[in-house]
Design a protein around this motif. Structure first.
Motif, PDB file in Angstrom:
ATOM      1  N   LEU A  17      31.928  39.458  34.489  1.00 23.25           N
ATOM      2  CA  LEU A  17      33.294  39.579  33.985  1.00 23.25           C
ATOM      3  C   LEU A  17      34.125  40.341  35.000  1.00 23.25           C
ATOM      4  CD1 LEU A  17      34.877  38.819  31.386  1.00 23.25           C
ATOM      5  CD2 LEU A  17      34.401  41.131  30.539  1.00 23.25           C
ATOM      6  N   GLY A  18      35.343  39.864  35.232  1.00 19.68           N
ATOM      7  CA  GLY A  18      36.231  40.534  36.169  1.00 19.68           C
ATOM      8  C   GLY A  18      37.658  40.532  35.667  1.00 19.68           C
ATOM      9  N   ILE A  19      38.486  41.330  36.314  1.00 22.73           N
ATOM     10  CA  ILE A  19      39.902  41.437  35.969  1.00 22.73           C
ATOM     11  C   ILE A  19      40.731  40.763  37.053  1.00 22.73           C
ATOM     12  CG2 ILE A  19      41.848  42.998  35.606  1.00 22.73           C
ATOM     13  CD1 ILE A  19      39.929  43.038  33.299  1.00 22.73           C
ATOM     14  N   GLY A  41      32.404  49.056  32.262  1.00 18.80           N
ATOM     15  CA  GLY A  41      31.435  48.461  33.173  1.00 18.80           C
ATOM     16  C   GLY A  41      31.910  47.271  33.971  1.00 18.80           C
ATOM     17  N   ILE A  42      33.192  46.940  33.942  1.00 16.79           N
ATOM     18  CA  ILE A  42      33.704  45.819  34.743  1.00 16.79           C
ATOM     19  C   ILE A  42      33.846  46.276  36.182  1.00 16.79           C
ATOM     20  CG2 ILE A  42      35.675  44.283  35.120  1.00 16.79           C
ATOM     21  CD1 ILE A  42      36.104  44.277  32.091  1.00 16.79           C
ATOM     22  N   ARG A  43      33.220  45.560  37.094  1.00 18.10           N
ATOM     23  CA  ARG A  43      33.166  45.978  38.501  1.00 18.10           C
ATOM     24  C   ARG A  43      33.723  44.922  39.448  1.00 18.10           C
ATOM     25  NH1 ARG A  43      32.604  49.846  36.037  1.00 18.10           N
ATOM     26  NH2 ARG A  43      30.965  51.450  36.150  1.00 18.10           N
ATOM     27  N   LEU A  44      34.480  43.998  38.942  1.00 19.69           N
ATOM     28  CA  LEU A  44      35.053  42.941  39.782  1.00 19.69           C
ATOM     29  C   LEU A  44      36.555  42.865  39.539  1.00 19.69           C
ATOM     30  CD1 LEU A  44      33.671  39.324  40.225  1.00 19.69           C
ATOM     31  CD2 LEU A  44      36.085  39.747  39.870  1.00 19.69           C
ATOM     32  N   PHE A  45      37.328  42.859  40.622  1.00 22.54           N
ATOM     33  CA  PHE A  45      38.777  42.702  40.537  1.00 22.54           C
ATOM     34  C   PHE A  45      39.205  41.615  41.522  1.00 22.54           C
ATOM     35  CE2 PHE A  45      37.950  46.915  38.973  1.00 22.54           C
ATOM     36  CZ  PHE A  45      38.823  47.044  37.906  1.00 22.54           C
ATOM     37  N   ALA A  46      39.997  40.687  41.040  1.00 27.09           N
ATOM     38  CA  ALA A  46      40.529  39.612  41.887  1.00 27.09           C
ATOM     39  C   ALA A  46      41.976  39.925  42.214  1.00 27.09           C
ATOM     40  CB  ALA A  46      40.435  38.276  41.171  1.00 27.09           C
ATOM     41  N   THR A  47      42.334  39.833  43.485  1.00 30.24           N
ATOM     42  CA  THR A  47      43.696  40.155  43.917  1.00 30.24           C
ATOM     43  C   THR A  47      44.358  38.939  44.545  1.00 30.24           C
ATOM     44  OG1 THR A  47      43.097  40.916  46.152  1.00 30.24           O
ATOM     45  CG2 THR A  47      42.951  42.535  44.345  1.00 30.24           C
ATOM     46  N   PHE A  48      45.690  38.935  44.498  1.00 28.57           N
ATOM     47  CA  PHE A  48      46.499  37.805  44.962  1.00 28.57           C
ATOM     48  C   PHE A  48      47.670  38.343  45.779  1.00 28.57           C
ATOM     49  CE2 PHE A  48      44.309  36.971  41.074  1.00 28.57           C
ATOM     50  CZ  PHE A  48      43.808  35.689  41.180  1.00 28.57           C
ATOM     51  N   PRO A  49      47.405  38.859  46.989  1.00 33.16           N
ATOM     52  CA  PRO A  49      48.449  39.544  47.748  1.00 33.16           C
ATOM     53  C   PRO A  49      49.629  38.669  48.133  1.00 33.16           C
ATOM     54  CG  PRO A  49      46.488  39.198  49.099  1.00 33.16           C
ATOM     55  CD  PRO A  49      46.113  38.866  47.690  1.00 33.16           C
ATOM     56  N   GLY A  50      49.412  37.362  48.228  1.00 32.14           N
ATOM     57  CA  GLY A  50      50.525  36.482  48.562  1.00 32.14           C
ATOM     58  C   GLY A  50      51.498  36.290  47.423  1.00 32.14           C
ATOM     59  N   LEU A 434      37.257  35.527  35.002  1.00 30.42           N
ATOM     60  CA  LEU A 434      38.376  36.406  35.321  1.00 30.42           C
ATOM     61  C   LEU A 434      39.362  36.429  34.155  1.00 30.42           C
ATOM     62  CD1 LEU A 434      39.234  35.498  39.035  1.00 30.42           C
ATOM     63  CD2 LEU A 434      37.903  37.448  38.178  1.00 30.42           C
ATOM     64  N   ILE A 435      39.703  37.636  33.718  1.00 25.37           N
ATOM     65  CA  ILE A 435      40.656  37.815  32.626  1.00 25.37           C
ATOM     66  C   ILE A 435      41.914  38.472  33.184  1.00 25.37           C
ATOM     67  CG2 ILE A 435      41.045  38.861  30.364  1.00 25.37           C
ATOM     68  CD1 ILE A 435      38.017  39.083  30.095  1.00 25.37           C
ATOM     69  N   ALA A 436      43.062  37.873  32.920  1.00 29.02           N
ATOM     70  CA  ALA A 436      44.339  38.443  33.364  1.00 29.02           C
ATOM     71  C   ALA A 436      44.882  39.341  32.259  1.00 29.02           C
ATOM     72  CB  ALA A 436      45.332  37.331  33.706  1.00 29.02           C
ATOM     73  N   SER A 437      44.290  40.517  32.118  1.00 30.68           N
ATOM     74  CA  SER A 437      44.666  41.416  31.026  1.00 30.68           C
ATOM     75  C   SER A 437      45.844  42.295  31.434  1.00 30.68           C
ATOM     76  CB  SER A 437      43.487  42.301  30.627  1.00 30.68           C
ATOM     77  OG  SER A 437      43.861  43.186  29.587  1.00 30.68           O
TER      78      SER A 437
END
Length: 476
Positions: A17-19, A41-50, A434-437
């Motif tokens: 699970l990630g954010i 315990g969530i240890r994944l983050f997805a980023t979108f710098p563009g 990935l959850i966009a919370s």
């Protein structure tokens, strides 16, 4: 042919699970969401710098600076919007454009050239600080197809050019992996059943990295209303999930709760409000009649003021909110459609009205009328929202019944969002979600979905679940 077990590299150890940080710019306290995720315990983050000018990466970098064991980041690159798009225009004016950049439409561009990826990856690392970038995903290669079609480029030529650009991007990312900067790379496909196949992508990766290449990631949407990657066979008869497994590619799914159906957003959860008390259509009509009466009274008082012709006309044109609501409040298909209107168009109109009217409120009568007008407007919006929220609760109840019937299971009495996530977590071939919370208080609810026990879901089960939209045939 699929790679055999000897040709598959070590998995990238994706957390389940990630954010997704794609909405961090829209919320007042993104740090709270990050803290809440880390605490469960969530240890994944997805980023979108563009897309957000690196805002979320700066948030994560500042937060992670003091952690002994910072989480991992997966960075999505390729699209240019906002300040990055303006930087691209400035570079063009200076005679140093990004190589092979294409403008998709005003305000949005796309680039996969290694020099651009190198620049963006370097800046992401600077912003993230101690948070290690574990993987990079190239955003929506299919967008190049749309651009090529708009330019009249023949399909075969466009396909060849896209594969060439992907190959050189893969070569750069492969080098990053071999030097220890990344563990894996991949692509994000919004329409994963198009002209780009996993075998082709793996062939490109093998060409630049050999059989031990690091192309190991694929991101695609999956939810109860968008099940294609679990149900639709590709050229070789396998679904995308099945084909990814055959080629050793780990699948990250996104949009698990914010589905799109017939072009409309549908939240696969009860509304993020307490279960509303029932409000009748007739009650709302009565509220709007009172709102219209107050608007007429306010207009009369304002036009009695010594206004010039321009301001008088602006007041007349702006004081029409009651008429708009009376004509349109009942037209929305879903709670989500109503929220979009309320937080967007109506909020903007009311802010403009405030700026126009408040300097003119100079008498006791106007103060009293303007105060009552604002209160009635907010009450009307709240009542309309309650009605649509009640319908959304009923929608979730019907979907829960559908799931129990389709899967022949007695489901636990948990929030529907947990059930929607659990379906994906138990889907064979899904590695991470990935959850966009945008709410810290909802993160724990989402994380609790991991504790739900469901049987494994394969193509056969998803073929039954794809009938879920029929539940909404009588309304959202």
């Amino acid at each position: 042919m699929p790679l055999d077990s000897e040709g598959v590299t070590t998995p990238s150890s994706l957390p389940p699970l990630g954010i997704s940080t794609c909405r961090f710019q829209r919320i007042s306290n993104p740090h709270a969401v990050v803290e809440a995720a880390h605490s469960v315990g969530i240890r994944l983050f997805a980023t979108f710098p563009g897309l957000d000018d690196g805002f979320s990466e700066s948030v994560l970098g500042n937060w992670g600076a003091s952690l002994d064991h910072p989480p991992a980041a997966y960075v999505f690159l390729g699209l240019l919007e906002g300040m990055l798009y303006r930087r691209a225009l400035e570079r063009e004016r200076e005679g140093t454009p990004y190589a092979e950049l294409v403008r998709l439409h005003e305000g949005v561009a796309y680039c996969l050239h290694p020099s651009f990826l190198q620049e963006q990856l370097r800046e992401s690392r600077q912003r993230l600080g101690r948070i290690h970038i574990r993987g990079v995903l190239l955003q929506h290669p299919e967008l190049f197809w749309q651009w090529a079609a708009s330019q009249g480029i023949p399909q075969e030529e466009a396909q060849h050019e896209l594969l060439r650009r992907l190959e050189q991007a893969f070569a750069f990312l492969e080098q990053e992996c071999q030097q220890g900067g990344l563990q894996a790379y991949g692509v994000q496909l919004e329409h994963p059943l198009g002209n780009i196949s996993i075998p082709e992508l793996c062939e490109l990766a093998t060409a630049v990295g050999g059989p031990q290449h690091h192309f190991r990631l694929l991101a695609a949407p999956l939810n109860l209303f968008e099940p294609k990657i679990a149900t639709e066979p590709l050229a070789h008869g396998l679904t995308l999930l099945e084909e990814a497994a055959a080629y050793g590619v780990e699948v990250i799914v996104y949009r698990p709760l914010n589905a799109r159906l017939h072009g409309r957003p549908v939240l696969l959860a009860e509304p993020p409000v307490e279960k509303p008390a029932l409000v009748s259509v007739e009650h709302i009509r009565g509220q709007l009649r009172e709102f219209l009466h107050l608007e007429t009274q306010l207009l009369r008082l304002l036009t009695e003021q010594p206004l010039d012709g321009v301001h008088r006309e602006m007041v007349r044109e702006s004081l029409t909110l009651s008429l708009f609501l009376q004509d349109h409040w009942h037209e929305f298909a879903s709670y989500e459609d109503w929220l979009t209107l309320e937080s967007g168009y109506l909020a903007d109109r009311f802010r403009s009205l405030q700026l126009l009217v408040e300097p003119l409120v100079t008498t006791a009568a106007l103060v009293e009328c303007w105060s009552a007008y604002r209160e009635r407007f907010q009450q009307a919006l709240a009542d309309i929202g309650r009605l649509y929220a009640a319908r959304a609760y009923e929608r979730a109840r019907r979907l829960r019944e559908f799931l129990e019937e389709s899967l022949q299971l007695r489901l636990p009495a948990v929030p529907f969002a947990q059930l929607a996530l659990a379906l994906l977590q138990h889907t064979v071939g899904v590695r991470s979600i990935l959850i966009a919370s945008t709410s810290a208080k909802h993160v724990a609810t989402f994380a609790a979905a991991e504790r739900l026990c469901l049987p494994p879901l394969e193509r056969q089960q998803w073929l039954r679940l794809r009938e879920a939209p029929s539940v909404l045939q009588h309304g959202f």
